[in-house]
Design a protein around this motif. Structure first.
Motif, PDB file in Angstrom:
ATOM      1  N   LYS A  11       0.748  -1.288  -0.067  1.00  0.00           N
ATOM      2  CA  LYS A  11      -0.377   0.176   0.221  1.00  0.00           C
ATOM      3  C   LYS A  11       0.902   1.528  -0.247  1.00  0.00           C
ATOM      4  CE  LYS A  11      -3.629   2.040   2.842  1.00  0.00           C
ATOM      5  NZ  LYS A  11      -4.564   2.188   4.037  1.00  0.00           N
ATOM      6  N   ASN A  12       2.397   0.882   1.134  1.00  0.00           N
ATOM      7  CA  ASN A  12       2.921   2.157   0.718  1.00  0.00           C
ATOM      8  C   ASN A  12       3.696   2.741  -0.515  1.00  0.00           C
ATOM      9  OD1 ASN A  12       1.945   2.770   3.974  1.00  0.00           O
ATOM     10  ND2 ASN A  12       4.215   1.665   3.813  1.00  0.00           N
ATOM     11  N   ARG A  13       3.409   1.442  -1.295  1.00  0.00           N
ATOM     12  CA  ARG A  13       4.398   1.708  -2.560  1.00  0.00           C
ATOM     13  C   ARG A  13       3.104   2.129  -3.736  1.00  0.00           C
ATOM     14  NH1 ARG A  13       7.287  -3.299  -1.032  1.00  0.00           N
ATOM     15  NH2 ARG A  13       5.702  -4.691  -1.837  1.00  0.00           N
ATOM     16  N   GLN A  14       2.509   1.682  -3.431  1.00  0.00           N
ATOM     17  CA  GLN A  14       0.855   2.629  -4.460  1.00  0.00           C
ATOM     18  C   GLN A  14       1.293   4.186  -4.370  1.00  0.00           C
ATOM     19  OE1 GLN A  14      -1.213   0.955  -6.262  1.00  0.00           O
ATOM     20  NE2 GLN A  14      -0.377  -0.962  -6.593  1.00  0.00           N
ATOM     21  N   ILE A  15       0.924   4.046  -2.924  1.00  0.00           N
ATOM     22  CA  ILE A  15       0.357   5.166  -2.049  1.00  0.00           C
ATOM     23  C   ILE A  15       2.002   6.209  -2.905  1.00  0.00           C
ATOM     24  CG2 ILE A  15       0.096   7.622  -0.036  1.00  0.00           C
ATOM     25  CD1 ILE A  15      -1.261   5.356   1.212  1.00  0.00           C
ATOM     26  N   ALA A  16       3.144   5.879  -3.090  1.00  0.00           N
ATOM     27  CA  ALA A  16       4.379   6.952  -3.002  1.00  0.00           C
ATOM     28  C   ALA A  16       4.041   7.270  -4.697  1.00  0.00           C
ATOM     29  CB  ALA A  16       5.578   6.293  -3.142  1.00  0.00           C
ATOM     30  N   LYS A  17       3.376   6.819  -5.725  1.00  0.00           N
ATOM     31  CA  LYS A  17       3.425   6.468  -7.170  1.00  0.00           C
ATOM     32  C   LYS A  17       2.209   7.535  -7.190  1.00  0.00           C
ATOM     33  CE  LYS A  17       4.536   1.878  -8.370  1.00  0.00           C
ATOM     34  NZ  LYS A  17       3.973   0.837  -9.325  1.00  0.00           N
ATOM     35  N   CYS A  18       1.296   8.025  -6.333  1.00  0.00           N
ATOM     36  CA  CYS A  18       0.651   8.794  -6.198  1.00  0.00           C
ATOM     37  C   CYS A  18       0.619  10.002  -6.918  1.00  0.00           C
ATOM     38  CB  CYS A  18      -0.743   9.339  -5.201  1.00  0.00           C
ATOM     39  SG  CYS A  18      -1.972   7.499  -5.306  1.00  0.00           S
ATOM     40  N   GLU A  19       0.431  10.998  -7.333  1.00  0.00           N
ATOM     41  CA  GLU A  19       0.899  12.522  -7.314  1.00  0.00           C
ATOM     42  C   GLU A  19       0.089  13.057  -7.019  1.00  0.00           C
ATOM     43  OE1 GLU A  19       2.058  15.542 -11.415  1.00  0.00           O
ATOM     44  OE2 GLU A  19       1.564  12.906 -11.821  1.00  0.00           O
ATOM     45  N   VAL A  20       0.900  14.224  -6.506  1.00  0.00           N
ATOM     46  CA  VAL A  20       0.267  15.272  -5.613  1.00  0.00           C
ATOM     47  C   VAL A  20      -0.238  16.355  -7.095  1.00  0.00           C
ATOM     48  CG1 VAL A  20       0.340  17.693  -3.650  1.00  0.00           C
ATOM     49  CG2 VAL A  20       1.794  15.184  -3.194  1.00  0.00           C
ATOM     50  N   GLY A  21      -1.889  16.278  -6.838  1.00  0.00           N
ATOM     51  CA  GLY A  21      -1.870  17.834  -7.979  1.00  0.00           C
ATOM     52  C   GLY A  21      -2.746  17.094  -8.504  1.00  0.00           C
ATOM     53  N   ALA A  22      -2.806  15.641  -8.106  1.00  0.00           N
ATOM     54  CA  ALA A  22      -3.667  14.219  -9.265  1.00  0.00           C
ATOM     55  C   ALA A  22      -5.395  14.778  -9.491  1.00  0.00           C
ATOM     56  CB  ALA A  22      -2.921  13.679  -9.033  1.00  0.00           C
ATOM     57  N   VAL A  23      -5.816  14.683 -10.252  1.00  0.00           N
ATOM     58  CA  VAL A  23      -7.957  14.924 -10.041  1.00  0.00           C
ATOM     59  C   VAL A  23      -8.051  13.216 -10.110  1.00  0.00           C
ATOM     60  CG1 VAL A  23      -9.645  15.744 -10.630  1.00  0.00           C
ATOM     61  CG2 VAL A  23      -7.258  16.992 -10.470  1.00  0.00           C
ATOM     62  N   MET A  24      -9.079  12.715  -9.619  1.00  0.00           N
ATOM     63  CA  MET A  24      -9.208  11.849  -9.752  1.00  0.00           C
ATOM     64  C   MET A  24     -11.241  11.593  -9.070  1.00  0.00           C
ATOM     65  SD  MET A  24      -5.930   9.046  -7.478  1.00  0.00           S
ATOM     66  CE  MET A  24      -6.238   7.959  -9.016  1.00  0.00           C
ATOM     67  N   THR A  25     -11.615  10.499  -9.657  1.00  0.00           N
ATOM     68  CA  THR A  25     -12.600   9.804  -9.405  1.00  0.00           C
ATOM     69  C   THR A  25     -13.302   9.061  -8.188  1.00  0.00           C
ATOM     70  OG1 THR A  25     -14.249  10.597 -11.449  1.00  0.00           O
ATOM     71  CG2 THR A  25     -14.982   9.207  -9.919  1.00  0.00           C
ATOM     72  N   GLY A  26     -13.819   9.328  -7.132  1.00  0.00           N
ATOM     73  CA  GLY A  26     -13.727   8.866  -5.896  1.00  0.00           C
ATOM     74  C   GLY A  26     -15.039   7.835  -5.622  1.00  0.00           C
ATOM     75  N   THR A  27     -15.543   6.893  -4.688  1.00  0.00           N
ATOM     76  CA  THR A  27     -16.533   7.066  -4.018  1.00  0.00           C
ATOM     77  C   THR A  27     -16.375   6.697  -2.856  1.00  0.00           C
ATOM     78  OG1 THR A  27     -17.559   5.002  -5.710  1.00  0.00           O
ATOM     79  CG2 THR A  27     -19.085   4.967  -4.152  1.00  0.00           C
ATOM     80  N   VAL A  28     -17.516   7.907  -1.993  1.00  0.00           N
ATOM     81  CA  VAL A  28     -17.472   7.936  -0.725  1.00  0.00           C
ATOM     82  C   VAL A  28     -17.796   6.914   0.100  1.00  0.00           C
ATOM     83  CG1 VAL A  28     -18.781   9.524   1.172  1.00  0.00           C
ATOM     84  CG2 VAL A  28     -18.962  10.514  -0.755  1.00  0.00           C
ATOM     85  N   GLU A  29     -16.588   6.721   1.085  1.00  0.00           N
ATOM     86  CA  GLU A  29     -16.652   5.163   1.353  1.00  0.00           C
ATOM     87  C   GLU A  29     -17.574   5.584   3.179  1.00  0.00           C
ATOM     88  OE1 GLU A  29     -12.952   3.094   2.271  1.00  0.00           O
ATOM     89  OE2 GLU A  29     -13.334   1.542   0.446  1.00  0.00           O
ATOM     90  N   THR A  30     -16.997   6.249   3.989  1.00  0.00           N
ATOM     91  CA  THR A  30     -17.124   6.295   5.337  1.00  0.00           C
ATOM     92  C   THR A  30     -17.501   8.020   5.657  1.00  0.00           C
ATOM     93  OG1 THR A  30     -16.326   3.947   5.678  1.00  0.00           O
ATOM     94  CG2 THR A  30     -16.876   5.743   7.151  1.00  0.00           C
ATOM     95  N   LEU A  31     -18.400   8.178   6.291  1.00  0.00           N
ATOM     96  CA  LEU A  31     -17.975   9.639   6.308  1.00  0.00           C
ATOM     97  C   LEU A  31     -17.753   9.322   8.046  1.00  0.00           C
ATOM     98  CD1 LEU A  31     -21.739  11.132   5.024  1.00  0.00           C
ATOM     99  CD2 LEU A  31     -19.177  11.067   4.410  1.00  0.00           C
ATOM    100  N   LYS A  32     -17.478  10.487   8.945  1.00  0.00           N
ATOM    101  CA  LYS A  32     -16.787  10.127   9.927  1.00  0.00           C
ATOM    102  C   LYS A  32     -16.728  11.924  10.240  1.00  0.00           C
ATOM    103  CE  LYS A  32     -15.581   5.917  10.974  1.00  0.00           C
ATOM    104  NZ  LYS A  32     -16.099   5.659  11.562  1.00  0.00           N
ATOM    105  N   PRO A  33     -16.837  12.039  11.621  1.00  0.00           N
ATOM    106  CA  PRO A  33     -17.584  13.832  12.101  1.00  0.00           C
ATOM    107  C   PRO A  33     -16.125  14.709  11.537  1.00  0.00           C
ATOM    108  CG  PRO A  33     -17.892  12.638  14.055  1.00  0.00           C
ATOM    109  CD  PRO A  33     -17.292  11.199  12.984  1.00  0.00           C
TER     110      PRO A  33
END
Length: 297
Positions: A185-207
């Motif tokens: 997971k850490n390796r995958q996160i390291a590949k994420c580019e800051v500033g990139a725009v992505m589509t996602g699904t709201v999984e959980t809502l917390k306060p």
């Protein structure tokens, strides 16, 4: 010329009285289908019968032992009827193994074992020649419905109990599985580019915000302050679970993905007025635009 000093060590070894229960070290002379012949540098050679070599049911003598290998064993009998000492690798292994297993437990050493059999509520595997038990809850970092899928499988385990007195060895593959998953997971996160725009699904809502499952399989947090340009008291005011959203990656520090919806709203261009372009090159506001919003009585 060779003197007596050159043979002193061999001579002393040959004269040393070996008793039942002693642990001895020797060199493998030969390996047959039924036994291992050992040179003890003493007045007699030693023999270890196949059933006394190891507790590991999968132990293959001809694959694991070869002439010239050093081996430790415990003396079971000083004469097998043919002038050889009867030795046991099991007994010696057990004495040495428990010390090593305790050290492995203290140091959280990771070892690879092969699941030998599936039993009620878990699995059996051998480590350092000792029969160990892996509880079903410790076979994986996820719930296991069918234990048989682990039979014959290699697992990376740690020792969680090493009790020599009760002959109880308990192993766990759960922690190493979690660590491997986190590393990936850490390796995958390291590949994420800051500033990139992505589509996602709201999984959980917390306060404090909303967790969003991204299109790349990772999950990030939209802090409550990054949900809307307006101030909101709870994420549920603007979002709902299962909702698709577009987010911008703000940070991947500390192997955590920080997201923002607000950043994209702030970047949206303001609506421009509708102008008609005239042939003379001058732009003028259309009549419709001028009359828009005017009420006639």
């Amino acid at each position: 010329m060779e003197s007596m000093n050159d043979f002193k060590e061999e001579l002393e070894a040959s004269l040393k009285q070996i008793r039942i229960g002693d642990m001895v070290t020797g060199t493998v002379i030969d390996v047959t289908d039924d036994a291992v012949l050992v040179d003890l540098k003493s007045y007699a050679d030693g023999v270890i019968r196949k059933e006394d070599v190891s507790e590991d049911l999968d132990f293959n003598m001809k694959e694991m032992l070869h002439p010239g290998d050093e081996i430790q064993a415990t003396v079971v009998d000083t004469n097998d009827g043919e002038g050889r000492m009867v030795l046991s690798g099991k007994a010696a292994n057990a004495l040495l193994a428990w010390d090593k297993l305790r050290t492995m437990m203290e140091e959280r050493t990771v070892a690879t074992v092969k699941v030998a059999e599936i039993v009620k509520s878990g699995a059996v595997a051998y480590l350092e020649g000792i029969r160990g038990f892996i509880p079903a809850s410790r076979l994986s970092d996820e719930y296991v419905e069918d234990l048989t899928e682990f039979e014959g499988k290699n697992l990376d385990v740690t020792v969680i109990t090493a009790d020599e007195e009760d002959h109880r060895l308990v192993l766990s593959a759960r922690e190493t599985a979690r660590e491997k998953k986190q590393e990936e997971k850490n390796r995958q996160i390291a590949k994420c580019e800051v500033g990139a725009v992505m589509t996602g699904t709201v999984e959980t809502l917390k306060p404090y915000g909303a967790f969003v499952a991204l299109e790349n399989g990772l999950t990030g947090l939209v802090h409550i302050s990054q949900i809307s340009t307006k101030r909101i008291k709870h994420p549920g005011v603007a979002l709902k679970e299962g909702q698709q959203v577009k987010v911008k990656i703000l940070s991947t520090a500390d192997h955590k993905i920080s997201l923002s919806i607000k950043a994209l709203e702030e970047e949206e261009p303001e609506q421009e007025e509708n102008f008609d372009y005239q042939e003379n090159g001058q732009a003028s506001t259309s009549l419709g635009s001028l009359l828009k919003g005017i009420k006639l009585n």
